[in-house]
Structure formats: C-alpha cells, structure tokens
Design a protein around this motif. Sequence first.
Motif, PDB file in Angstrom:
ATOM      1  N   ALA A 135       0.818  -1.214   0.000  1.00  0.00           N
ATOM      2  CA  ALA A 135       0.000   0.000   0.000  1.00  0.00           C
ATOM      3  C   ALA A 135       0.855   1.270   0.000  1.00  0.00           C
ATOM      4  O   ALA A 135       0.429   2.307  -0.513  1.00  0.00           O
ATOM      5  CB  ALA A 135      -0.934  -0.014   1.205  1.00  0.00           C
TER       6      ALA A 135
ATOM      7  N   GLU B 151      -5.570   3.921   4.218  1.00  0.00           N
ATOM      8  CA  GLU B 151      -7.000   3.993   4.554  1.00  0.00           C
ATOM      9  C   GLU B 151      -7.795   2.791   4.045  1.00  0.00           C
ATOM     10  O   GLU B 151      -8.728   2.334   4.730  1.00  0.00           O
ATOM     11  CB  GLU B 151      -7.578   5.295   4.001  1.00  0.00           C
ATOM     12  N   PRO B 152      -7.507   2.244   2.858  1.00  0.00           N
ATOM     13  CA  PRO B 152      -8.275   1.060   2.424  1.00  0.00           C
ATOM     14  C   PRO B 152      -8.114  -0.148   3.331  1.00  0.00           C
ATOM     15  O   PRO B 152      -8.976  -1.047   3.318  1.00  0.00           O
ATOM     16  CB  PRO B 152      -7.723   0.781   1.020  1.00  0.00           C
TER      17      PRO B 152
END
Length: 327
Positions: free
Chosen positions: A150, A172-173
């Motif tokens: 990420a 955030e995901p």
Amino acid sequence: MASPRRPTYTSPGRGRPGRGGLHSGSVHGGPGRESAPAKEPDVISASKSAPEPAPPPGRNTGRKKAKNGDPASGGARTGERGPAATGGNVLAFPEPRGRRLKRNIIIVACTVTAVVAGLLAGAVYSPLLAVGTISVSGTRLLSTDQVQTALEPLRGRPLPQVSDEEVSRLLEPLIQIKSVSTEARPPSELVVEVQERVPVALVKQGEQYQLVDVDGVQLAATADPESVSLPVIDGGAGAIGKDLFQATAAVLGALPPEVLAKLSNASAQSVDAVELKLVDGQTIIWGNAGEKELKAKVLEALLKAPSDPKNPVKVYDVSVPRHPVTR
C-alpha cells in the motif's frame, strides 16, 4: 615734502552765481578796491586707501583661484557653501563601534539564514534522501507485505516530503489499521508503526465468523470460532439491532484480554441487560454499559477468587459494581 593728494572741490549747487568758486587775482568792483574774500566751499572731501601690509616671506599670499567651481581645485560652485568654499578643513570621523558591530551582526545573520535555507532546500529535494526501505511494525491481523504494498507510491520520494497524513491516506483502504505513525531514518529508511483495531467478538455470518471491534468494524473472518479466543455475539448486528450490538461490543471492549479469553458468547435483551457467558457455563450479569471500567476490575477480581467446590458460583452479578453479588 608736498602732499601728493589733490583736493577735490564740490560745487555747492545753490546760492548766488559767481560766489561759489575761487578766483585768483581778480577784483570785484574795479581797480583799487579790495575784492571780497572767497567763500569756503560747502564740502571738501578727500580719500585715500591705506596700502595693505606686505605678507611675510614664505607664506602663501592667497588661495588658488578655483576653476569653474571645481571642488578639487578649492573652488565652489555658485550658490554652494561648504568647507571648501569657506576655506575650512573636512575631518573624517571613524564610524561608531556600535553601528559597525550591528552591521556586522546583520550581515552574519543574513549569511547564516541563506546557508540554512539552502541546506533545507537541498535536503527536501535531494535524491540522496529518497525512500528506499519501508519497515513496518505493529501488525497482527495484517501482514507486513500488505502494508508495504500500500505504501509503494512513496518509494523514491525524499524523506522530508513524507508526512503521517499521506501515509494514513495510503493505508486507509486497510480497515484493520486504526492509526499510524512514521519515522524517517536517513538516508533512505521509512519506519511505519501501525496500530490495528482490536477484535472483541465474533459475529456469525453464514458459515463464517467475522471478527469485529467495538465499533462493529469487520476485521477478519474465520471458519473455526474455536481457534479464536473471542466470544460470539448472538445474532450479530443485523439480528439484535445496532444499539444492542454497540452496547454489547462496548462491554466486551472494556474487558481485559484474560477475561475476554474465558467468554464463550454475549447477548443483550436491551441496552440495560447485557449478559455474558463463560466457557465454564457461568453467567455474568453486566447490566448497562455504564461504569464499564469499574465493572471489569470487579469481575476480574471475582474470577480470581478461590471457589468452594461444594458451593460453586454459577452467577456473577456486577450490574452494581460497588455491591457485587455471586450465587
């Protein structure tokens, strides 16, 4: 010696004619008669400039004539007054020490500021401080590779340009992460410490059990609830309603891990009637979610107290934590 001056006579300009001048050897009225004495002129004036004394030998007899007001030749332009025009001397006084010191301090400060600004600009944009290694810690539900993947867009960017806000936005995901902090270790290492959400219960959905935190966020799934030391919330949020689910999850989130591992399931008939079940079959009457920290401490103390084999405890009532009841 006769005086070289010649008298100057001024005609009176008034009176009777013939009587204002001087007549030598003339007789008025005829021969044999004595002429009247001549009248003195009204004004007799004489002037002579006194000669200037000669300058002593060896001294300058005067200033040189200025050339068209040239200051270098001692002259002065028309309308100007100054030391050169009046013949005075110009004295150059030294600059005051305080003013000179102040000017030097300002020059040094400006130089230091410029150097520091240059160094900061070089550090912010220098490729020598580009992110090359991303170290991750604090993961339990996630793997290190998931976090590093990420954060891949940060590779090659100078370390001073990486902020916690940007790292949080990239992560955030990954809903398992609650917060994050970063540390730059020059020349090229970025250390990322994540704080994951803590699962407090299992919720059955079909053949799977979802791990949820106190906010009801689903963090992971498992097919074997026995492999996870967490209680099962009967019915889940969809069956018992959002309010009851949040009240039950808040109670479970206040329990220490040692107590939480001893629970088998949790249920709630209302927000004021939360009940817990231990794996030994004992029941815990919790009540509402108020004073949950105090209730958790009281329950932990009751569970550690020695039990009477002849009269085992079946119910722990901590709904009133200052007056707990066992039966």
